[in-house]
Write a protein that holds these residues in place. Structure first.
Motif, short mmCIF file in Angstrom:
data_model
loop_
_atom_site.label_atom_id
_atom_site.label_comp_id
_atom_site.label_asym_id
_atom_site.label_seq_id
_atom_site.Cartn_x
_atom_site.Cartn_y
_atom_site.Cartn_z
N SER A 109 -116.37 26.89 -6.17
CA SER A 109 -114.99 26.49 -5.90
C SER A 109 -114.51 26.69 -4.64
N ASN A 110 -115.71 26.97 -3.62
CA ASN A 110 -115.41 27.12 -2.19
C ASN A 110 -114.91 25.92 -1.54
N GLN A 111 -114.15 25.51 -0.57
CA GLN A 111 -113.78 24.59 -0.09
C GLN A 111 -114.51 24.21 1.06
N ILE A 112 -115.40 25.05 1.52
CA ILE A 112 -116.64 24.73 2.51
C ILE A 112 -117.84 24.63 1.70
N ARG A 113 -118.02 23.20 1.36
CA ARG A 113 -118.96 22.81 0.21
C ARG A 113 -120.36 22.62 0.83
N VAL A 114 -121.16 23.17 -0.11
CA VAL A 114 -122.80 23.08 0.08
C VAL A 114 -123.16 21.68 -0.58
N ALA A 122 -132.04 25.09 -4.47
CA ALA A 122 -131.73 26.45 -4.27
C ALA A 122 -131.94 27.05 -5.77
N TYR A 123 -131.14 26.35 -6.74
CA TYR A 123 -131.02 27.05 -8.21
C TYR A 123 -132.49 26.68 -8.79
N LYS A 124 -133.00 25.41 -8.63
CA LYS A 124 -134.45 25.35 -9.11
C LYS A 124 -135.49 26.20 -8.41
N ALA A 125 -135.05 26.59 -7.14
CA ALA A 125 -136.17 27.49 -6.64
C ALA A 125 -136.10 28.78 -7.15
N LEU A 126 -134.79 29.28 -7.31
CA LEU A 126 -134.46 30.59 -7.97
C LEU A 126 -135.39 30.55 -9.51
N GLN A 127 -135.15 29.44 -9.99
CA GLN A 127 -135.49 29.44 -11.68
C GLN A 127 -137.02 29.23 -11.27
N LYS A 152 -140.96 20.48 0.15
CA LYS A 152 -141.44 21.33 1.62
C LYS A 152 -140.93 22.94 1.39
N GLU A 153 -141.72 23.54 1.81
CA GLU A 153 -141.44 25.13 2.00
C GLU A 153 -140.08 25.20 2.79
N GLU A 154 -139.70 24.35 3.91
CA GLU A 154 -138.59 24.45 4.64
C GLU A 154 -137.39 24.01 3.90
N GLN A 155 -137.55 23.22 3.04
CA GLN A 155 -136.22 22.73 2.23
C GLN A 155 -135.87 23.85 1.48
N ILE A 156 -136.82 24.64 0.96
CA ILE A 156 -136.31 25.82 0.01
C ILE A 156 -135.62 26.64 0.75
N VAL A 157 -136.22 27.24 2.02
CA VAL A 157 -135.65 28.12 2.67
C VAL A 157 -134.20 27.80 3.27
N PHE A 158 -134.09 26.52 3.43
CA PHE A 158 -132.49 26.13 3.92
C PHE A 158 -131.59 26.08 2.93
N ALA A 159 -132.29 25.67 1.69
CA ALA A 159 -131.55 25.68 0.30
C ALA A 159 -131.10 27.20 0.03
N LEU A 160 -131.86 27.96 0.08
CA LEU A 160 -131.65 29.36 -0.26
C LEU A 160 -130.73 29.87 0.63
#
Length: 257
Positions: A109-114, A122-127, A152-160
């Protein structure tokens, strides 16, 4: 607590019961044994726990009614997924579940959207992390999570990083039987810290920018612990050449890392 002794979602918060750890354990045993009515008792008996957790989000613009409802969803998930064999208090398990549910709501619900793709990653990485931890019986490495998701590993880091809200580790989130539970109590004490995790990514990137022979020398010298003489014998060049190539490689890595 006086500020919150009002009706939230039709519930008079001043009359919410306080359920202790022993009572929660007894009800959990009954519920896991097939007694569905125990689940309802657990929910009602832990509404004060939900209230305690959502107080930390009171500075947000979202109505407390909404946060309370979302917190109750986290509580229900904690009840349904709690494993008695872990030997921990229910509140210790439930608090991060409730916080996670509220944070997901606030992020969505945040106006600053990711971006949705970054959030999904990010959610897939946590799962994947949870699934791998169960399968491997240990904390999975970043490379293993990346391989599982084929990214790529960098994508996971950025997403998290994108879905995280900054918070003090010493912020209390709940008082259980008089003992405060802090954010830092919910953190894992792993052998490899997040900082080391990110450093290893940067180091790997620096090595990958080297020529093939320099990569081999760096890996043999600093990851396999071999001497310059051993490296020179295995590669087939002089020790002086190994020394020169090693110095050049380290200078190059410092520019990139």
């Amino acid at each position: 607590m006086a500020l919150y002794k009002v009706e939230i979602c039709g519930v008079d918060t001043s009359k919410l019961p306080m359920m202790n750890a022993r009572q929660s354990t007894e009800l959990l045993e009954r519920y896991k044994g097939g007694e569905e009515s125990a689940r309802e008792e657990l929910i009602n008996g832990n509404l004060r726990l939900v209230l305690s957790v959502i107080q930390r989000f009171s500075n947000r613009s979202e109505p407390m009614d909404d946060l309370f409802q979302v917190g109750c969803i986290g509580l229900i998930k904690a009840i349904d997924n709690f494993d008695l064999s872990h030997g921990v208090k229910f509140s210790t398990y439930a608090v991060p579940m409730i916080i996670g549910e509220v944070r997901r709501f606030l992020r969505d619900s945040n106006q600053i959207r990711v971006s949705r793709s970054l959030r999904d990653t990010a959610y897939k990485a946590l799962q994947a992390r949870n699934a791998l931890a169960t399968r491997l019986n240990r904390e999975p490495k970043l490379s293993e999570i990346a391989k599982e998701l084929d990214v790529k590993e960098e994508q996971i880091v950025f997403a998290l990083e994108a879905i995280q809200d900054p918070v003090s580790m010493f912020e209390p989130v709940y008082h259980d039987d008089g003992d405060a539970i802090y954010v830092m109590d919910q953190l894992r004490d792993d052998a490899v810290s997040e900082e080391q995790w990110l450093d290893s990514i940067a180091l790997e990137q620096g090595i990958n920018k080297l020529a093939e022979r320099e990569q081999k020398i760096i890996r043999m010298r600093f990851f396999e612990g071999k001497t310059q003489m051993e490296v020179s014998s295995e590669i087939g060049i002089s020790q002086a050449q190994v020394s020169r190539l090693e110095k050049n490689a380290l200078r190059s890595m410092r520019r990139h890392v």
